[in-house]
Design an enzyme around this catalytic site. Structure first.
Site, PDB file in Angstrom:
ATOM      1  N   HIS A 133      38.794  10.271  18.991  1.00 32.82           N
ATOM      2  CA  HIS A 133      39.434  11.429  19.633  1.00 32.82           C
ATOM      3  C   HIS A 133      38.493  12.627  19.645  1.00 32.82           C
ATOM      4  O   HIS A 133      38.251  13.244  20.698  1.00 32.82           O
ATOM      5  CB  HIS A 133      40.729  11.770  18.875  1.00 32.82           C
ATOM      6  CG  HIS A 133      41.472  12.950  19.434  1.00 32.82           C
ATOM      7  ND1 HIS A 133      42.740  12.842  19.963  1.00 32.82           N
ATOM      8  CD2 HIS A 133      41.151  14.268  19.527  1.00 32.82           C
ATOM      9  CE1 HIS A 133      43.147  14.025  20.367  1.00 32.82           C
ATOM     10  NE2 HIS A 133      42.202  14.910  20.111  1.00 32.82           N
ATOM     11  N   GLU A 134      37.952  12.971  18.487  1.00 35.29           N
ATOM     12  CA  GLU A 134      37.084  14.148  18.395  1.00 35.29           C
ATOM     13  C   GLU A 134      35.756  13.922  19.113  1.00 35.29           C
ATOM     14  O   GLU A 134      35.177  14.856  19.680  1.00 35.29           O
ATOM     15  CB  GLU A 134      36.846  14.524  16.928  1.00 35.29           C
ATOM     16  CG  GLU A 134      38.109  14.770  16.107  1.00 35.29           C
ATOM     17  CD  GLU A 134      39.072  15.771  16.722  1.00 35.29           C
ATOM     18  OE1 GLU A 134      38.641  16.604  17.550  1.00 35.29           O
ATOM     19  OE2 GLU A 134      40.272  15.725  16.385  1.00 35.29           O
TER      20      GLU A 134
ATOM     21  N   HIS B 135      36.070  14.809  22.734  1.00 33.62           N
ATOM     22  CA  HIS B 135      35.865  16.237  22.975  1.00 33.62           C
ATOM     23  C   HIS B 135      34.371  16.561  23.011  1.00 33.62           C
ATOM     24  O   HIS B 135      33.908  17.343  23.846  1.00 33.62           O
ATOM     25  CB  HIS B 135      36.543  17.062  21.880  1.00 33.62           C
ATOM     26  CG  HIS B 135      38.038  17.031  21.916  1.00 33.62           C
ATOM     27  ND1 HIS B 135      38.765  17.071  23.087  1.00 33.62           N
ATOM     28  CD2 HIS B 135      38.963  16.979  20.913  1.00 33.62           C
ATOM     29  CE1 HIS B 135      40.063  17.040  22.811  1.00 33.62           C
ATOM     30  NE2 HIS B 135      40.205  16.977  21.503  1.00 33.62           N
TER      31      HIS B 135
END
Length: 233
Positions: A135-136, A139
């Site tokens: 997820h990170e 980004h």
């Protein structure tokens, strides 16, 4: 970028063995280490601050060990590291770090420093850490590839939609653990809800209505954009 430094031309004489300083604290025996650990676990003979510090250090040690495993052997994490490098952002391992966080979070991306933070002690499984890390890293990928302006709510909303959609954060089993259950479109509902929550926390977001509006405006294009994956992971 790390700066290079030249070695000094002056030399320093090594101290002789007779004048070498002795350790302030001699190495502890196995029994002393066990006794100290028992005190920290039970709280007898140590302060609460010492117990919390020891617990944090233990959690960070476990987190670092699991992180290294993910970076070496997790297919989606290894894939994301490769894709970041191909996008022009070769991520040093020290830019993925374990740290204590409040209990409401499992990770975060510090966009100004380009650092992914894993919240030590807040993972209930390796799969949870893997989902959080991917997820990170999504980004991080979006910032590298698309030059995200995080103060722009539409930009932020798009990256959150993509990260929740592609990381495994919205798998059926994860939603059940959170207490959410639906017979149809569960995945889409999860992605939308979590994206709105994240955008709402943006300092540039005035209220939840603005967060929901930003997510709705970019939903179709960003939900269907699975780059760098071929499909939803």
């Amino acid at each position: 970028m790390a700066s290079s430094s030249s070695s000094s031309s002056s030399s320093v004489e090594a101290p002789s063995s007779s004048s070498s300083p002795q350790p302030a604290h001699p190495p502890q025996s196995a029994f002393e280490r066990w006794r100290r650990k028992a005190m920290l676990v039970t709280g007898l003979g140590v302060t609460e601050e010492e117990r919390l510090r020891d617990l944090q250090e233990t959690h960070i040690g476990w987190c670092e060990k699991d992180k290294e495993f993910m970076l070496n052997y997790s297919p989606p994490v290894v894939f994301m590291m490769k894709q970041l490098k191909l996008a022009g952002c070769d991520v040093p391992r020290q830019n993925i770090l374990c740290a204590p966080c409040d209990r409401t979070r499992s990770g975060g991306f510090e966009n100004k420093r380009g650092v992914v933070v894993l919240c030590a002690g807040n993972f209930f499984s390796q799969k949870h850490m893997e989902n959080t890390l991917v997820h990170e890293m999504m980004h991080m990928f979006d910032q590298c590839r698309f030059k995200v302006d995080w103060s722009n709510l539409r930009h932020h909303a798009c990256s959150e939609i993509r990260a929740n959609n592609l990381s495994g954060d919205c798998r059926y089993t994860r939603e059940l653990r959170r207490g959410f259950f639906a017979f149809s479109k569960q995945h889409q509902a999860c992605v939308r809800r979590r994206a709105i929550e994240s955008v709402k926390a943006n300092p540039a977001c005035p209220n939840e209505a603005a967060a929901e509006k930003a997510v709705n405006e970019v939903w179709d294009s960003c939900f269907n954009d699975t780059r760098p994956f071929d499909e939803i992971y």
